[in-house]
Design an enzyme around this catalytic site. Structure first.
Site, PDB file in Angstrom:
ATOM      1  N   GLY A  46       0.829  -1.194   0.000  1.00 13.84           N
ATOM      2  CA  GLY A  46       0.000   0.000   0.000  1.00 13.84           C
ATOM      3  C   GLY A  46       0.861   1.241   0.000  1.00 13.84           C
ATOM      4  O   GLY A  46       2.020   1.197   0.445  1.00 13.84           O
ATOM      5  N   GLN A  51       2.814  10.141   1.261  1.00 16.55           N
ATOM      6  CA  GLN A  51       4.137   9.493   1.361  1.00 16.55           C
ATOM      7  C   GLN A  51       5.052   9.874   0.211  1.00 16.55           C
ATOM      8  O   GLN A  51       6.265   9.697   0.296  1.00 16.55           O
ATOM      9  CB  GLN A  51       3.998   7.973   1.426  1.00 16.55           C
ATOM     10  N   CYS A  93       6.038  -0.029   7.253  1.00 10.51           N
ATOM     11  CA  CYS A  93       5.571   1.087   6.421  1.00 10.51           C
ATOM     12  C   CYS A  93       6.730   1.491   5.523  1.00 10.51           C
ATOM     13  O   CYS A  93       7.876   1.509   5.974  1.00 10.51           O
ATOM     14  CB  CYS A  93       5.169   2.241   7.335  1.00 10.51           C
ATOM     15  N   LEU A  94       6.430   1.813   4.267  1.00 10.03           N
ATOM     16  CA  LEU A  94       7.515   2.190   3.355  1.00 10.03           C
ATOM     17  C   LEU A  94       8.231   3.468   3.817  1.00 10.03           C
ATOM     18  O   LEU A  94       9.361   3.712   3.410  1.00 10.03           O
ATOM     19  CB  LEU A  94       6.986   2.349   1.923  1.00 10.03           C
ATOM     20  N   HIS A 137      -4.304   1.312   7.580  1.00 13.72           N
ATOM     21  CA  HIS A 137      -2.959   1.899   7.613  1.00 13.72           C
ATOM     22  C   HIS A 137      -2.847   3.058   6.610  1.00 13.72           C
ATOM     23  O   HIS A 137      -2.382   4.154   6.956  1.00 13.72           O
ATOM     24  CB  HIS A 137      -1.931   0.794   7.303  1.00 13.72           C
ATOM     25  N   GLU A 138      -3.284   2.809   5.382  1.00 12.57           N
ATOM     26  CA  GLU A 138      -3.153   3.842   4.336  1.00 12.57           C
ATOM     27  C   GLU A 138      -4.100   5.010   4.590  1.00 12.57           C
ATOM     28  O   GLU A 138      -3.739   6.169   4.381  1.00 12.57           O
ATOM     29  CB  GLU A 138      -3.405   3.249   2.945  1.00 12.57           C
ATOM     30  N   HIS A 141      -2.695   7.563   6.831  1.00 13.39           N
ATOM     31  CA  HIS A 141      -1.707   8.473   6.241  1.00 13.39           C
ATOM     32  C   HIS A 141      -2.360   9.770   5.759  1.00 13.39           C
ATOM     33  O   HIS A 141      -1.729  10.825   5.753  1.00 13.39           O
ATOM     34  CB  HIS A 141      -1.011   7.813   5.039  1.00 13.39           C
TER      35      HIS A 141
HETATM   36 ZN    ZN Z   1       2.591   3.520   5.756  1.00 13.61          ZN
END
Ligand code: ZN
Length: 198
Positions: A46, A51, A93-94, A137-138, A141
Site C-alpha cells: 500500500g 508518502q 511502512c515504506l 494503515h493507508e 496516512h
Molecule cells: Zn505507511
C-alpha cells in the site's frame, strides 16, 4: 510514469492532513499511476499520496501474493463508514524502512471511495485480513497518522526506530483508542479462556 521518492519518518509532510480531490483529473490519474509504480518498485502492499509528498486524499493497495496477477485498488476521497472487531497485527511502512511493530486495528471495515475513473464504490474487508489492515494503515496516512501511533509496545518501537536510524517515537502522537482497546481486551479475554479450557 515515474517512481517517486518516498518520504521517511521524520519528514513533517507525513504529519499533514491531506485535502479532498475535487475532480479526478488527468493530474490525479497520473498521481495514481505514480503511486502504483512506486509501490510496486518498493514491494509494498500500500502507498498513500502524502508518502510521496502529494497532499491529496488518495491511496493505493495491492495485497495479491507474488504468484497472483496484480490486483491494484485505488481509493480517492475514501471514508471508512463502518468498523468493528479488533485485531493485533505486525506492520511496517515504506516510510519506516526495516522497522516493524505490533499495532491495534479493527478487524472489519467498510470503506466508500472513488476509483481512478471517479466512480463511487463501497468495499468491505473482514476478519483482520491483510486488506482490512492495509486499508486502515493507508487511510491513516491521509490524516497524518502513522502506524507507530497505534503501537502496543512503545519500547519495541523505540528499539526498532533507533536500530534503523529513524527519529524517536513521538510519544504525544500515541493515540488514545478507547473503543479499540475495549475490543482488544475482549479479544485477549477470549484467548485466555481458550487457553484455560485447553
Ligand atoms: Zn505507511
Amino acid at each position: 510514469m515515474a517512481i517517486r521518492k518516498i518520504l521517511r519518518y521524520g519528514d513533517d509532510f507525513l504529519r499533514k492532513e491531506a485535502k479532498d480531490v475535487h475532480k479526478v483529473s488527468k493530474k490525479i490519474q497520473d498521481l495514481v499511476i505514480d503511486l502504483l509504480d512506486t509501490m510496486y518498485a518498493s514491494n509494498g502492499v500500500g502507498l498513500a499520496a502524502p508518502q510521496i509528498g502529494e497532499g491529496y486524499r488518495v491511496f493505493v493497495v495491492d495485497v495479491s501474493s507474488n504468484d497472483e496477477p496484480y490486483n491494484p485498488i485505488v481509493f480517492i476521497n475514501p471514508k471508512i463508514i463502518k468498523k468493528s472487531g479488533a485485531t493485533i497485527s505486525r506492520e511496517g511502512c515504506l516510510s519506516f524502512p526495516e522497522a516493524y511493530t505490533d499495532v491495534k486495528r479493527y478487524s472489519n471495515v467498510m470503506i466508500k471511495a472513488l476509483d481512478r475513473k471517479g466512480r463511487s464504490f463501497v468495499l468491505e474487508a473482514k476478519d483482520g485480513t491483510l486488506l482490512a489492515r492495509c486499508i486502515q494503515h493507508e487511510y491513516d496516512h491521509l490524516d497524518g497518522v502513522l502506524f507507530v501511533d497505534h503501537a502496543i509496545d512503545k519500547f519495541e518501537v523505540e528499539e526498532q526506530l533507533s536500530k534503523n536510524n529513524l527519529p524517536p517515537l513521538e510519544i504525544n502522537r500515541i493515540l488514545e483508542e478507547k473503543e479499540l482497546d475495549e475490543e482488544i481486551n475482549k479479544l485477549l479475554e477470549k484467548i485466555d479462556t481458550k487457553n484455560e479450557n485447553e
